[in-house]
Each structure stands twice: as structure tokens, then as C-alpha cells.
Write a protein that holds these residues in place. Structure first.
Motif, PDB file in Angstrom:
ATOM      1  N   GLN A  38       0.844  -1.186   0.000  1.00  0.00           N
ATOM      2  CA  GLN A  38       0.000   0.000   0.000  1.00  0.00           C
ATOM      3  C   GLN A  38       0.880   1.236   0.000  1.00  0.00           C
ATOM      4  N   PRO A  40       1.266   5.473  -0.197  1.00  0.00           N
ATOM      5  CA  PRO A  40       0.506   6.603   0.365  1.00  0.00           C
ATOM      6  C   PRO A  40      -0.571   7.082  -0.593  1.00  0.00           C
ATOM      7  N   GLY A  41      -1.791   7.195  -0.099  1.00  0.00           N
ATOM      8  CA  GLY A  41      -2.890   7.693  -0.902  1.00  0.00           C
ATOM      9  C   GLY A  41      -3.467   6.707  -1.885  1.00  0.00           C
ATOM     10  N   LYS A  42      -2.986   5.466  -1.839  1.00  0.00           N
ATOM     11  CA  LYS A  42      -3.476   4.458  -2.779  1.00  0.00           C
ATOM     12  C   LYS A  42      -4.079   3.273  -2.027  1.00  0.00           C
ATOM     13  N   GLU A  43      -4.867   2.489  -2.750  1.00  0.00           N
ATOM     14  CA  GLU A  43      -5.449   1.293  -2.158  1.00  0.00           C
ATOM     15  C   GLU A  43      -4.398   0.189  -2.050  1.00  0.00           C
ATOM     16  N   ARG A  44      -4.629  -0.705  -1.106  1.00  0.00           N
ATOM     17  CA  ARG A  44      -3.763  -1.860  -0.972  1.00  0.00           C
ATOM     18  C   ARG A  44      -3.914  -2.741  -2.207  1.00  0.00           C
ATOM     19  N   GLU A  88       8.419   3.808  -7.724  1.00  0.00           N
ATOM     20  CA  GLU A  88       6.996   3.477  -7.600  1.00  0.00           C
ATOM     21  C   GLU A  88       6.742   2.195  -6.814  1.00  0.00           C
TER      22      GLU A  88
END
Length: 116
Positions: A38, A40-44, A88
Motif C-alpha cells: 500500500q 501513500p494515498g493508494k489502495e492496498r 513506484e
């Protein structure tokens, strides 16, 4: 019943890390295991999976050819070898097992940061 990840850290782009997840309290060798991450700011998201006996694996398209999941059923441990790391790939990485018999288990996560 517990999953404990280790091996995260700071690495430069192009570098490698190996994550480990030690399992306890359940019959490890009977279950498929997963690595999620996961950012930051994103879905797992699911990164990689391995069946109970090993040998059959699946990977997210974003990590194919760079990451390798493996397991040692004698040590109740699943690994994620990460090569050619990219910025990324920065995320918290979680070990997971999901089964109708034991439910869904998560480790505490280990931070991987890829930066120069």
C-alpha cells in the motif's frame, strides 16, 4: 496466530531487498500466502501469491520479472525477493493469508522506500 514481516528499508533505484514473513499459530504449509503493498494515498494491492506447496506463483503485472515470491515450509516463512526496484515500488508491504478456515490475517507491515 501471527504474521511478522521484516526486511524493509531504504534502497536506491535499481537495488534489491528481500522481505520475510514469519508465520505462527496455524498450519502454515496448508495455505497459500500473499504479499500486498500500500503506497501513500493508494489502495492496498496484491503483489504476489504462492500456493501452499510452493511452485505455483502469480504476480501483479507491475512486478513481473522483478519480484519473486517463495516459501520455506520447514521455517514457516514466506519471502519476497525484490530486484530492480523503482521509486513506484515505495510502499508498506504486508504479508497475508486468506482462508475460509482461519479467516484473513495480516502482518504489521514493513516499509520499503526506493529513493536516491
Amino acid at each position: 496466530v501471527q504474521l511478522v514481516e521484516s526486511g524493509g528499508g531504504l534502497v536506491q533505484p535499481g537495488g534489491s531487498l528481500r522481505l520475510s514473513c514469519a508465520a505462527s499459530g496455524f498450519r502454515f504449509r496448508s495455505y497459500a500466502m500473499n504479499w500486498y503493498r500500500q503506497a501513500p494515498g493508494k489502495e492496498r494491492e496484491l503483489v504476489a501469491s504462492i500456493i501452499s506447496a510452493g511452485g505455483s506463483t502469480n504476480y501483479a503485472d507491475s512486478v513481473k520479472g522483478r519480484f519473486t515470491i517463495s516459501r520455506d515450509n520447514t521455517k514457516n516463512t514466506v519471502y519476497l525477493q525484490m530486484n530492480s526496484l523503482k521509486p513506484e515500488d515505495t510502499a508498506v508491504y504486508y504479508c497475508n493469508v486468506n482462508s475460509a478456515t482461519i479467516g484473513t490475517l495480516w502482518g504489521q507491515g514493513t516499509q520499503v522506500t526506493v529513493s536516491s
